[in-house]
Design an enzyme around this catalytic site. Structure first.
Site: not given
Length: 439
Positions: A222, A245
Site C-alpha cells: 500500500d 502506492h
C-alpha cells in the site's frame, strides 16, 4: 609479575572503552529486560517482562535506558503508557528480533501490536519487528470474515520522539502510525511487506505536527507514506519507495483497523488506512475536518509504484483543505501515475459520495519541481480538480517524464497555475484569467 600487571591494566582499559561505547552505557539507569524475566526463546510471552521494564523506566525520575539483548522475543499486543516521571527514555533493541503473537487462526484480534501513548522524550533504537501478517492478508484475499489487523508500531498523544534504524516487516495493517504527536524524527527505517499485502502502509501521519521522515527504504502493498487530516509541518526526504502506492496526501482512515489506500499518500479521511505512493489522499471524507498544510517531499525515488505523488479527495462536500505542499526532487521508475490530483475519489459509489459529485476540499499552492523519470502509462501528469473548488496556485518547473521512450501526455481539469523550465509533458494548466472569466 610486572608483565601480568601490564596485561591486566591494558585489559581493564579496553574493557572500560568497550563499556563506554555500549548501547546501555549512555544512561546510568540501565534496565535489561532479561533481568525482568524476558526470554529470547521465541516461545515465551515476553509482554509481562517488557511491561515491568517499561514501568521501571517510566517511574524513574532520572533518564533511563531499556536494553533488549540479541535473540528472538515473542511479544503479545502491549501498550506502553505514560506520562512518565522523566522525559528521556531510550529503548535499545540490540540485534533483537521481536515477533508478534498470532491467534489460532494465524492473525491477531488486536488493533495494535506495540503502542506507546502519552509519552514524552522517547528514543527507539534498532530492532527487527516481525508482524506475522501473511495469514491475515490471505484471509482478506479470500474475502473471509477477517479482523482489520494490527498496526505494528502506534504512537499516540506523544511528543519528542526519535525512531532510528528500525526494520519492520510483514505488518498485518500499517507498519508505523504517528497520531496526535509533536516533534517526531524517523531516520534509517526499513519497512517491507509483499507487494500484494493489503493496507500495509509504511508510515501514516495524522493530526500531528513537526514530523520528519528521512533516509529510509519502504516497500509494501500500500502507501509508502500516507498523510492524514490535521497534519502540519511534515518533511519527507531521501526516501526510496516501492513497491506500493507511492506518497499520498489524503484524509486518513485510521480507526484502529479499517484499511485505507495510500503509499507516500497523504490521507485525509476518517481514519482508515491504505495505496502505494507518496502524497496526500482521501481528503474530505468528513464534512468537517482539519486540513493538511506545510508538507515538503524532497529527493525521493519511486520504483514500480501505482502512484507517485498523489493528492486525493473524496467526491463530496467538505471544509477540508490541502495547501503549501512542495514536491521537490523526485525520480520515477516505471510509475503508473507519477503526478496525480484526484478530487473525484469515490471507492464505493452511492455511499455518501458519487464520482460525478464535486469535492469541497480546497487545494492550493502546490509546487512540483525537478520531477523526472519514466511513466508506465501515457498520461504522466493527471490533475482532475473539482469544478466547484478549482485547484489554484499549482506551480510546475522542470518536469521530465517519458513513456516507453516517447513523450508522455498531461490531462488537466479545473487546474490553475504556471509552468516554467523544461516541461515534458507540456503543461496543461489554465491561467488565473480563465478562472476569473468563468466565475
Amino acid at each position: 609479575m610486572e608483565g601480568s600487571h601490564t596485561i591486566a591494566t591494558v585489559f581493564l582499559i579496553l574493557w572500560a572503552l568497550v563499556a563506554l561505547h555500549s548501547p546501555i552505557a549512555e544512561s546510568l539507569n540501565n534496565i535489561v529486560v532479561s533481568e525482568y524475566g524476558a526470554k529470547a526463546d521465541g516461545v515465551t510471552d515476553n509482554s509481562p517482562a517488557f511491561l515491568k521494564a517499561w514501568r521501571e523506566a517510566c517511574s524513574s525520575t532520572e533518564e533511563a535506558t531499556i536494553y533488549v539483548p540479541a535473540g528472538h522475543y515473542l511479544v503479545h499486543p502491549t501498550a506502553f503508557s505514560g506520562p512518565c516521571a522523566n522525559d528521556n527514555i531510550t529503548l535499545v533493541v540490540d540485534g533483537g528480533r521481536l515477533v508478534a503473537r498470532t491467534e489460532a487462526k494465524g492473525y491477531s484480534e488486536s488493533a495494535y501490536w506495540l503502542m506507546f501513548e502519552s509519552v514524552r522524550g522517547l528514543t527507539f533504537k534498532g530492532g527487527y519487528l516481525d508482524g506475522k501478517g501473511s495469514s491475515l492478508w490471505s484471509c482478506k484475499g479470500e474475502d473471509g470474515e477477517c479482523p482489520s489487523g494490527a498496526t505494528t508500531l502506534l504512537f499516540r498523544n506523544s511528543s519528542d520522539l526519535v525512531l532510528t534504524n528500525i526494520t519492520s516487516v510483514d505488518s498485518e495493517l500499517f507498519h508505523i502510525v504517528i497520531d496526535i504527536c509533536r516533534n517526531v524524527t524517523m531516520e534509517g527505517l526499513k519497512i517491507l511487506a509483499a507487494g500484494t499485502s493489503p493496507n500495509t502502509d509504511g508510515i501514516h501521519v495524522e493530526e500531528s505536527r513537526w514530523v520528519t521522515i528521512m533516509n529510509s527504504d519502504i516497500g509494501t502493498g500500500d502507501d509508502c507514506i500516507s498523510v492524514g487530516p490535521g497534519t502540519e509541518d511534515l518533511l519527507i526526504e531521501q526516501v526510496n519507495c516501492g513497491p506500493g502506492h507511492g506518497i499520498s496526501k489524503d484524509r486518513s482512515a485510521y480507526e484502529y483497523g479499517v484499511g485505507l489506500e495510500a503509499n507516500l499518500q497523504w490521507v485525509a479521511e476518517a481514519r482508515i488506512y491504505g495505496e502505494r505512493e507518496e502524497g496526500i489522499g482521501s481528503l474530505g471524507k468528513s464534512a468537517n475536518e482539519a486540513g493538511v498544510r506545510n508538507v515538503q517531499v524532497r529527493n525521493v525515488v519511486m520504483t514500480g509504484t501505482l502512484n507517485g505523488l498523489r493528492i486525493k479527495a473524496w467526491a463530496r462536500s467538505s471544509t477540508g483543505f490541502a495547501q503549501a505542499l512542495v514536491f521537490d526532487g523526485a525520480t520515477m521508475n516505471n510509475v503508473q501515475h507519477p503526478i496525480i490530483i484526484d478530487q473525484r475519489y469515490c471507492p464505493h459509489d452511492g455511499q455518501d459520495c458519487s464520482d460525478d459529485q464535486d469535492s469541497g476540499v480546497k487545494i492550493s499552492h502546490v509546487t512540483y519541481t525537478n520531477i523526472s523519470g519514466t511513466s508506465a502509462t501515457d498520461i504522466a501528469v493527471e490533475l482532475k480538480c473539482s469544478a466547484s473548488s478549482w485547484c489554484q496556485g499549482i506551480n510546475m518547473a522542470d518536469v521530465q517524464l517519458t513513456y516507453n521512450g516517447h513523450p508522455s501526455t498531461a490531462l488537466c481539469q479545473n487546474a490553475v497555475g504556471t509552468a516554467s523550465g523544461m516541461m515534458l509533458p507540456p503543461s496543461c494548466l489554465q491561467s488565473l484569467d480563465t478562472l476569473n472569466v468563468l466565475h
